[in-house]
Scaffold this motif. Structure first.
Motif, mmCIF file in Angstrom:
data_model
loop_
_atom_site.group_PDB
_atom_site.id
_atom_site.type_symbol
_atom_site.label_atom_id
_atom_site.label_comp_id
_atom_site.label_asym_id
_atom_site.label_seq_id
_atom_site.Cartn_x
_atom_site.Cartn_y
_atom_site.Cartn_z
ATOM 1 N N PRO A 188 0.817 -1.212 0.000
ATOM 2 C CA PRO A 188 0.000 0.000 0.000
ATOM 3 C C PRO A 188 0.852 1.264 0.000
ATOM 4 O O PRO A 188 1.910 1.323 0.631
ATOM 5 N N ASN A 189 0.382 2.249 -0.754
ATOM 6 C CA ASN A 189 0.975 3.590 -0.741
ATOM 7 C C ASN A 189 2.396 3.641 -1.302
ATOM 8 O O ASN A 189 3.205 4.473 -0.897
ATOM 9 N N VAL A 190 2.720 2.751 -2.254
ATOM 10 C CA VAL A 190 4.027 2.838 -2.906
ATOM 11 C C VAL A 190 3.946 3.643 -4.201
ATOM 12 O O VAL A 190 4.979 3.874 -4.837
ATOM 13 N N GLY A 191 2.725 4.045 -4.603
ATOM 14 C CA GLY A 191 2.580 4.889 -5.793
ATOM 15 C C GLY A 191 2.050 4.168 -7.013
ATOM 16 O O GLY A 191 2.292 4.625 -8.140
ATOM 17 N N LYS A 192 1.297 3.079 -6.831
ATOM 18 C CA LYS A 192 0.792 2.323 -7.985
ATOM 19 C C LYS A 192 -0.172 3.150 -8.836
ATOM 20 O O LYS A 192 -0.040 3.208 -10.063
ATOM 21 N N SER A 193 -1.148 3.775 -8.186
ATOM 22 C CA SER A 193 -2.120 4.573 -8.939
ATOM 23 C C SER A 193 -1.459 5.791 -9.583
ATOM 24 O O SER A 193 -1.815 6.180 -10.699
ATOM 25 N N THR A 194 -0.499 6.389 -8.899
ATOM 26 C CA THR A 194 0.230 7.513 -9.484
ATOM 27 C C THR A 194 0.995 7.076 -10.732
ATOM 28 O O THR A 194 1.048 7.804 -11.735
ATOM 29 N N LEU A 195 1.579 5.890 -10.685
ATOM 30 C CA LEU A 195 2.299 5.377 -11.850
ATOM 31 C C LEU A 195 1.342 5.119 -13.009
ATOM 32 O O LEU A 195 1.653 5.442 -14.171
ATOM 33 N N GLU A 202 -3.216 10.806 -17.729
ATOM 34 C CA GLU A 202 -4.411 11.461 -17.188
ATOM 35 C C GLU A 202 -4.712 10.892 -15.814
ATOM 36 O O GLU A 202 -4.205 9.835 -15.435
ATOM 37 N N GLU A 203 -5.573 11.601 -15.063
ATOM 38 C CA GLU A 203 -5.963 11.149 -13.733
ATOM 39 C C GLU A 203 -7.063 10.107 -13.868
ATOM 40 O O GLU A 203 -8.237 10.382 -13.673
ATOM 41 N N ARG A 204 -6.668 8.899 -14.243
ATOM 42 C CA ARG A 204 -7.638 7.833 -14.514
ATOM 43 C C ARG A 204 -8.097 7.116 -13.252
ATOM 44 O O ARG A 204 -9.251 6.730 -13.118
ATOM 45 N N VAL A 205 -7.194 6.927 -12.280
ATOM 46 C CA VAL A 205 -7.535 6.248 -11.037
ATOM 47 C C VAL A 205 -7.209 7.158 -9.866
ATOM 48 O O VAL A 205 -6.381 8.064 -9.964
ATOM 49 N N VAL A 206 -7.869 6.913 -8.744
ATOM 50 C CA VAL A 206 -7.687 7.768 -7.574
ATOM 51 C C VAL A 206 -6.298 7.550 -6.990
ATOM 52 O O VAL A 206 -5.909 6.420 -6.679
ATOM 53 N N ALA A 207 -5.529 8.627 -6.876
ATOM 54 C CA ALA A 207 -4.212 8.580 -6.236
ATOM 55 C C ALA A 207 -4.268 9.506 -5.023
ATOM 56 O O ALA A 207 -4.502 10.702 -5.156
ATOM 57 N N PHE A 208 -4.060 8.954 -3.840
ATOM 58 C CA PHE A 208 -4.217 9.728 -2.603
ATOM 59 C C PHE A 208 -3.164 9.258 -1.614
ATOM 60 O O PHE A 208 -2.836 8.066 -1.552
ATOM 61 N N ASP A 209 -2.621 10.184 -0.866
ATOM 62 C CA ASP A 209 -1.557 9.859 0.091
ATOM 63 C C ASP A 209 -2.152 9.208 1.335
ATOM 64 O O ASP A 209 -2.131 9.767 2.426
ATOM 65 N N MET A 210 -2.695 8.014 1.130
ATOM 66 C CA MET A 210 -3.279 7.251 2.231
ATOM 67 C C MET A 210 -3.254 5.782 1.842
ATOM 68 O O MET A 210 -3.702 5.429 0.745
ATOM 69 N N PRO A 211 -2.689 4.906 2.674
ATOM 70 C CA PRO A 211 -2.625 3.493 2.303
ATOM 71 C C PRO A 211 -4.019 2.918 2.100
ATOM 72 O O PRO A 211 -4.959 3.225 2.837
ATOM 73 N N GLY A 212 -4.149 2.070 1.059
ATOM 74 C CA GLY A 212 -5.399 1.358 0.846
ATOM 75 C C GLY A 212 -6.430 2.136 0.056
ATOM 76 O O GLY A 212 -7.612 1.812 0.096
ATOM 77 N N ALA A 235 -5.043 -3.499 -5.728
ATOM 78 C CA ALA A 235 -5.025 -3.085 -4.328
ATOM 79 C C ALA A 235 -3.677 -3.411 -3.704
ATOM 80 O O ALA A 235 -3.051 -4.418 -4.037
ATOM 81 N N GLY A 236 -3.239 -2.576 -2.795
ATOM 82 C CA GLY A 236 -1.991 -2.830 -2.086
ATOM 83 C C GLY A 236 -2.115 -4.050 -1.188
ATOM 84 O O GLY A 236 -3.116 -4.231 -0.494
ATOM 85 N N VAL A 237 -1.086 -4.886 -1.202
ATOM 86 C CA VAL A 237 -1.109 -6.140 -0.440
ATOM 87 C C VAL A 237 -0.274 -5.965 0.817
ATOM 88 O O VAL A 237 0.932 -5.749 0.760
ATOM 89 N N ARG A 238 -0.919 -6.075 1.979
ATOM 90 C CA ARG A 238 -0.221 -5.953 3.255
ATOM 91 C C ARG A 238 0.233 -7.324 3.739
ATOM 92 O O ARG A 238 -0.136 -8.357 3.186
#
Length: 476
Positions: A188-195, A202-212, A235-238
């Protein structure tokens, strides 16, 4: 698009994802009794008779102005702009609430056909349940049950019949996930959606500075230089001990399924935290999936020189078992090194599906045996007779011979490296399997030894010879 697009909009937990799964006859959207579950827009295809359509599931609109909700509202806005019709879902058991009126006023701005569906109406008087929602001013509400299917087909038929016919009447199946499918996995929160957003521009998926933030697997088709791709945001895998919410367990399952559905997997690592045990666990899962692999270290721009050197040493030391995977040092936020990922993705995809002839395989196998003889097993040399290609993605080589099932793992790794280098199978796992050659005399019954004496055997041989001789006739 030749298919009409139908967007599902409403408050959280009114049953949009349940309706999405029913309309697409799938389980692509995660469903649970949990508000605010869907956060990105999810696409699926459905069909009513001979009429196909595309459904877009969206996140619930709550009206809150803090946290992730405004970003979710951006996703809803994008879905409304590209939709041909809107299904506005409300909760029939709760009745009309102020948030429904706010959403109704918001939807009117887009000037799209809107249909109010009063969900969760099973076991109720449909006319009574729907009567409260006339005051929304969006036409006659229709009571349905997305969980049980009541009136769902009627609603879709009503929507499709009101839409104008598309110009392209040629019937064809839209490839839902075209081109090279690339799954982006990581903690979680390693920047997958940002990548993902950086790769498609474009802003296709939600990128937010919050795990999960991402809880579902989102398929994002797009084109780059005329070549189709589909990026899968997972989804981020914990670590298992940190998984407390039941719904997060569903997200992990979807992430694992996304790897199985992909051609290439990008493992994204947070460079500021270094290589963790959970990163290695995910790497092992990616290798087990058999898909091509690319390792990307994110947030590289924020590291000092000492940190960069430490991370490089960690990667070279702890990732020796995945040395075939190319590593990229990137910054998803600023775009540094992201463009180079596509070159590696294309090369890995090409390698995973590259076919080689049986003759070439056997030529390489013969040279490998000459360079490094198989070991002796029980005093006998293992013989590798011939090889052929048994499958692709990943490449699978079947080697036939005697005692090959007893070869040590070190020799198998030697063969894998030889095949990988010879056929340029870069970035993809290579599997070598063995088939023991069958014994041609196995199962035959041996003839019992003769118990006759030597004199008896000679007499029997003379009798057989006399029978073979043909009598000659004398001429008179």
């Amino acid at each position: 698009m030749s298919k009409p697009v139908i967007a599902l909009v409403g408050r959280p937990n009114v049953g949009k994802s349940t309706l999405f799964n029913r309309l697409t006859r799938s389980r692509d959207a995660i469903v649970a009794d949990y508000p605010g579950l869907t956060r990105d827009r999810q696409y699926g295809t459905g069909r009513l008779g001979n009429s196909p359509y595309i459904v877009v599931d969206t996140g619930g609109l709550s009206g809150e102005i803090e946290g992730v909700d405004p970003l979710m509202a951006d996703q809803v806005r994008a879905a409304l702009e590209e939709a041909d019709a809107v299904l506005f879902l409300v909760d029939g058991r709760q009745g009309i609430v102020p948030a429904d009126e706010v959403i109704a006023n918001y939807i009117r701005q887009f000037d799209k056909p809107v249909y109010v569906l009063v969900n969760k109406a099973e076991g109720c008087d449909h006319s009574m349940v729907a009567s409260d929602f006339f005051q929304l001013g969006l036409g006659e509400p229709l009571a349905i049950s997305s969980a049980h299917g009541d009136n769902v087909a009627v609603a879709i038929e009503h929507v499709l019949s009101a839409l104008p016919a598309k110009q392209d009447e040629e019937e064809f199946e839209l490839d839902e996930h075209p081109g090279v499918r690339v799954a982006v996995i990581g903690r979680p929160n390693v920047g997958k959606s940002t990548l993902i957003n950086r790769m498609i521009g474009e802003e296709r998926v939600v990128a937010f500075d919050m795990p999960g933030t991402t809880r579902d697997s989102i398929f994002v088709p797009f084109e780059r230089n005329g070549k189709p791709y589909t990026l899968i945001d997972t989804a981020g895998v914990r670590r298992r001990k940190n998984i407390k919410e039941k719904i997060e367990k569903f997200s992990i399952i979807k992430a694992m399924e996304a790897m199985a559905d992909s051609h290439v997997v990008i493992l994204l690592i947070d460079g500021s935290e270094g290589l963790t045990d959970q990163d290695l666990t995910l790497l092992g899962l990616a290798i087990e999936s058999g898909r091509g692999l690319v390792i990307a270290v994110n947030k590289w721009d924020n590291l000092s020189s000492d940190q960069k050197e430490w991370v490089k040493n960690e990667l070279s030391f702890r990732l020796q078992f995945a040395d075939y995977a190319k590593q990229h040092l990137i910054s998803a936020l600023h775009g540094t090194g992201v463009g180079d990922l596509f070159k590696t993705i294309d090369a890995v995809h090409l390698a995973a599906f590259k076919r080689v002839s049986t003759s070439d395989l056997n030529r390489v196998l013969e040279q490998a045996v000459l360079d490094h003889q198989p070991p002796l097993i029980g005093g006998r040399r293992v013989k590798l007779r011939y090889a052929h290609l048994g499958g692709l993605n990943p490449p699978r080589v079947i080697v036939h011979g005697t005692q090959v099932d007893k070869l040590p793992a070190a020799y198998t790794k030697y063969l894998v490296n030889v095949f990988r280098k010879a056929f340029k199978w870069v970035g993809t796992p290579v599997t070598v399997e063995y088939k023991v050659a069958a014994n041609p005399f196995e199962g035959r019954k041996s003839k019992p030894p003769s118990r006759l004496s030597g004199r008896q055997e000679k007499s029997e041989m003379k009798a057989k010879l006399k029978k073979k001789k043909k009598p000659t006739k004398r001429r008179s």
